[in-house]
Design a protein around this motif. Structure first.
Motif, short mmCIF file in Angstrom:
data_model
loop_
_atom_site.label_atom_id
_atom_site.label_comp_id
_atom_site.label_asym_id
_atom_site.label_seq_id
_atom_site.Cartn_x
_atom_site.Cartn_y
_atom_site.Cartn_z
N GLY A 90 21.42 49.22 13.81
CA GLY A 90 21.39 50.19 14.90
C GLY A 90 21.47 49.60 16.29
O GLY A 90 21.21 50.30 17.28
N PHE A 91 21.85 48.35 16.42
CA PHE A 91 21.99 47.71 17.72
C PHE A 91 23.44 47.90 18.20
O PHE A 91 24.24 46.96 18.25
CB PHE A 91 21.65 46.22 17.65
N ASP A 92 23.77 49.13 18.55
CA ASP A 92 25.16 49.46 18.90
C ASP A 92 25.63 48.72 20.14
O ASP A 92 26.79 48.30 20.22
CB ASP A 92 25.29 50.98 19.13
N GLU A 93 24.75 48.58 21.12
CA GLU A 93 25.15 47.91 22.37
C GLU A 93 25.50 46.44 22.11
O GLU A 93 26.51 45.93 22.61
CB GLU A 93 24.01 48.01 23.39
N LYS A 94 24.67 45.77 21.32
CA LYS A 94 24.94 44.37 20.98
C LYS A 94 26.22 44.27 20.14
O LYS A 94 26.99 43.32 20.28
CB LYS A 94 23.76 43.76 20.23
N ALA A 95 26.44 45.25 19.27
CA ALA A 95 27.65 45.25 18.45
C ALA A 95 28.89 45.38 19.33
O ALA A 95 29.93 44.76 19.07
CB ALA A 95 27.59 46.38 17.43
N ASP A 96 28.79 46.22 20.39
CA ASP A 96 29.91 46.38 21.32
C ASP A 96 30.20 45.08 22.05
O ASP A 96 31.37 44.71 22.27
CB ASP A 96 29.60 47.49 22.34
N LEU A 97 29.15 44.37 22.45
CA LEU A 97 29.33 43.08 23.13
C LEU A 97 30.01 42.08 22.19
O LEU A 97 30.89 41.31 22.60
CB LEU A 97 27.99 42.53 23.61
N LEU A 98 29.57 42.10 20.94
CA LEU A 98 30.19 41.21 19.95
C LEU A 98 31.64 41.57 19.72
O LEU A 98 32.49 40.69 19.52
CB LEU A 98 29.41 41.28 18.63
N GLY A 124 14.54 47.59 22.11
CA GLY A 124 13.79 47.75 23.34
C GLY A 124 14.29 46.82 24.41
O GLY A 124 15.07 45.89 24.15
N VAL A 125 13.83 47.06 25.65
CA VAL A 125 14.31 46.26 26.78
C VAL A 125 13.15 45.67 27.59
O VAL A 125 13.37 45.11 28.66
CB VAL A 125 15.19 47.12 27.72
N SER A 126 11.96 45.75 27.07
CA SER A 126 10.82 45.20 27.81
C SER A 126 10.87 43.68 27.81
O SER A 126 11.55 43.06 26.99
CB SER A 126 9.50 45.67 27.18
N ASN A 172 11.69 38.49 25.21
CA ASN A 172 11.18 37.14 24.88
C ASN A 172 11.10 36.95 23.36
O ASN A 172 11.33 35.85 22.86
CB ASN A 172 9.80 36.93 25.49
N TYR A 173 10.74 38.03 22.67
CA TYR A 173 10.68 37.98 21.20
C TYR A 173 12.08 37.76 20.62
O TYR A 173 12.29 36.98 19.69
CB TYR A 173 10.08 39.30 20.68
N ASN A 174 13.07 38.49 21.16
CA ASN A 174 14.43 38.45 20.60
C ASN A 174 15.21 37.19 20.97
O ASN A 174 16.11 36.78 20.22
CB ASN A 174 15.22 39.67 21.09
N LEU A 175 14.88 36.58 22.11
CA LEU A 175 15.72 35.51 22.64
C LEU A 175 15.96 34.36 21.66
O LEU A 175 17.12 34.03 21.36
CB LEU A 175 15.13 34.98 23.95
N PRO A 176 14.92 33.68 21.12
CA PRO A 176 15.21 32.57 20.19
C PRO A 176 15.93 33.03 18.93
O PRO A 176 16.78 32.33 18.38
CB PRO A 176 13.83 32.00 19.86
N ARG A 177 15.59 34.25 18.47
CA ARG A 177 16.25 34.80 17.28
C ARG A 177 17.73 35.05 17.54
O ARG A 177 18.59 34.71 16.72
CB ARG A 177 15.55 36.10 16.85
N GLN A 178 18.02 35.66 18.71
CA GLN A 178 19.40 35.95 19.06
C GLN A 178 20.21 34.66 19.22
O GLN A 178 21.39 34.59 18.82
CB GLN A 178 19.45 36.77 20.36
N CYS A 179 19.59 33.66 19.79
CA CYS A 179 20.29 32.38 19.99
C CYS A 179 20.67 31.74 18.65
O CYS A 179 21.79 31.25 18.49
CB CYS A 179 19.42 31.42 20.81
#
Length: 620
Positions: free
Chosen positions: A563-571, A210-212, A217-224
């Motif tokens: 299924g996070f294809d966009e993030k996989a492309d960035l990686l 999601g992009v809300s 905010n939920y993903n940010l600390p996890r992604q970091c």
């Protein structure tokens, strides 16, 4: 003996007084005496979560870091305990216990951010300590991770591309990450399946699609956490003792602690001992205790100045400090070695050249051991200049010692002849023949005399030239010699002096050739050492990048799986850039090492012309 072996208890490294950070001099003094590589383990977390107990156990002690038994935070700033590493001979384990985050008495969240930031910058393993479970609330409390992108820069503003996302490279330089969950009471079961602690952590760090704003905010600390740290592990601890005993945890014996707690504690300590690596700087240079102290000072000074700590700037500042010391220490090695040669003056050119070559090599090796990031060879060239200057002085001293010895020897050998001269023995008929016989005998004696040094023929030449008028006077007063014989003898005298001149020039030529050869060998050895140093640094950088690429590849696989294809492309883009950087990192080898070849012939004339310099000094 290592300073770590003499440190019975922790001391404060970074003082935090009213929100102002300050590095303690006594702690820097301790670190300055540790020349071993250091493995640095920092613990961070909310206050009153039992961080200090874990650090005491890593130190192999029951007590040391203050535990406290009230709701007040006991640790202020960052405290340090240096102990011999239990598994790595010749290494020191540096434990850093940070003040509790979120202490209501401080009222300054920015101060907490800087403490967290310093723990990340100084450590090779970062332990985050929390209580209960790894839920969304626990991750929101770890908002300091998300703030790292604003609080740490890899490159200086001048060097960095504004469009480049620097935090994508944090994984190359950040410590390994361990999440410790205290007082854990749940079962490690997900979807009806028993999982290990690391799988529990990975489950907690899963991202939501999601992009809300809420999801971001939920993903940010996890992604970091997923992106910044090269490895992550988890340990869950049950409560160590009964509630009534928790107040005196520091004084409890092992038999009073819960067996499962002890089991996890031992497992945690073994993991840290075996898997925590030596702290390295950007570029792979291994950090000693002394360097760690300088690093702490640089980062705290930067924070106090209102700027953001920069890895590149810190490495450059450290390199300048260490390289200056490296030059001084290497020069001492050379000077100390050449002192023994100096005590034997005068010596021959082979003796002084071979020792110069030997101790220059040892000095270069000493410099290479300590120096780093001397890419423009500024400090290596400084060492070469200092050694060359010192060597030039030694050559002059050796020549003067040789001149003094040769003059004294000639004076002694000619003393009897001078006595005969005063007595008029050579003023009689046939005196010139007697004079020549005595003189030639003395010259032979002089040449047989050993250890005259580099000026033997030059001093003889000078001496015979000075006595030339005396020989001519005796020649022209000898009544036994005819006018024609006088001319013949005069010509012989001239030829003898000419031959002596040629002998002196030949001696200088041979000396110069020997010095040239020794100097070429010395500088070839220096280039060889430079290449070895470069190859080692290149290997360290390549390993640094390989770890980062591996980490990104693992993260990419996980993103694709979820299924996070966009993030996989960035990686994938980040991985491609890292691979390109890795491939090109060895391309500037010629720019660093090969120019040294050109300096060999540039430096030779200073040694070959030192006699010319000496003559100039004598005239002055």
């Amino acid at each position: 003996m290592s300073e770590a072996r003499l440190m019975p208890s922790p001391i404060c490294l970074v003082e935090n007084v009213n929100g102002s950070l300050n590095v303690r001099k006594d702690a820097i003094d301790v670190l300055s005496r540790i020349n071993e590589p250091v493995v640095v383990v920092s613990v961070v977390g909310l206050y009153r979560t039992g961080k200090s107990y874990l650090m005491n156990r890593l130190a192999g002690q029951q007590s040391g870091f203050a535990l406290g038994n009230t709701i007040e935070s006991k640790t202020k700033g960052i405290w340090m305990w240096c102990v011999p590493h239990p598994n790595k001979e010749g290494h020191t384990l540096v434990l850093l216990d940070t003040e509790g985050l979120g202490d209501v008495d401080k009222g300054d969240s920015k101060n907490d951010s800087w403490i967290f930031c310093l723990a990340v910058l100084l450590s090779s393993t970062l332990v985050y300590n929390s209580r209960g479970t790894i839920d969304n609330n626990a991750l929101e409390n770890l908002h300091y991770v998300a703030e790292l992108a604003d609080n740490i820069k890899i490159r200086s503003t001048e060097a960095a591309d504004e469009e480049e996302d620097e935090n994508s490279k944090f994984v190359q330089f950040f410590p390994s990450f361990i999440w410790v969950v205290r007082d854990f009471t749940l079962e490690l079961v997900i979807d009806g399946k028993t999982v290990c602690e690391d799988e529990y952590l990975e489950f907690a760090l899963q991202l939501k699609k999601g992009v809300s704003t809420k999801i971001n905010n939920y993903n940010l600390p996890r992604q970091c956490i997923r992106s910044y740290f090269p490895s992550r592990n988890c340990f869950v601890f049950p409560s160590p003792a009964s509630p009534e005993n928790m107040k005196r945890l520091e004084s409890l014996q092992e038999r009073d602690l819960v067996p499962d707690f002890l089991k996890v504690t031992n497992h945690f300590c073994k993991h840290v001992f075996y898997n925590s690596v030596v702290k390295t700087l950007k570029g792979g240079h291994r950090v000693t205790g002394k360097l760690l102290g300088h690093l702490a000072e640089i980062y705290v000074d930067t924070i106090n100045s209102g700027k953001v700590p920069c890895l590149d700037n810190a490495v450059i500042a450290l390199a300048n400090q260490e390289n200056q010391i490296a030059v001084q220490e290497a020069l001492k090695v050379y000077q100390s070695g050449m002192e023994e040669v100096k005590n034997k003056f005068p010596v021959g050119v082979d003796d002084i050249s071979s020792e110069h070559q030997k101790f220059s090599s040892l000095a270069t090796r000493e410099f290479m051991k300590r120096s780093f990031k001397d890419e423009k060879r500024e400090y290596l060239n400084k060492l070469k200049e200092d050694i060359d200057t010192y060597y030039m002085c030694l050559l002059q001293e050796n020549e003067m010692a040789s001149e003094k010895k040769c003059r004294g020897l000639l004076k002694d050998l000619f003393s009897e002849m001078n006595k005969r001269l005063q007595e008029g023995k050579y003023s009689q008929s046939g005196g010139y023949e007697l004079y020549c016989r005595d003189r030639d005998t003395i010259v032979e004696q002089y040449r047989r005399e050993p250890n005259k040094g580099v000026s033997a023929e030059a001093m003889l030449n000078e001496f015979l030239n000075e006595r030339g008028p005396e020989a001519n006077s005796i020649l022209y007063t000898d009544t036994k010699i005819t006018e024609n014989d006088r001319k013949i003898q005069e010509e012989k005298e001239k030829n003898a002096l000419l031959q002596q001149n040629l002998k002196e020039e030949e001696e200088k030529r041979i000396e110069s050739e020997r010095m040239r050869k020794a100097e070429m060998e010395r500088q070839e050895d220096q280039i060889r050492q430079m290449q070895e140093k470069f190859n080692k640094e290149l290997e360290q950088q390549q390993q640094e990048m390989e770890r980062a690429i591996e980490c990104k590849l693992n993260e990419q696989k996980d993103m694709l799986k979820k299924g996070f294809d966009e993030k996989a492309d960035l990686l994938n883009e980040e991985i491609t850039n890292l691979k390109k950087e890795k491939e090109s990192s060895g391309g500037f080898m010629k720019d660093i090492v090969m120019p040294l070849l050109g300096t060999v012939t540039e430096l030779l004339p200073s040694f070959l012309n030192y006699r010319v310099l000496m003559k100039g000094l004598k005239k002055v």
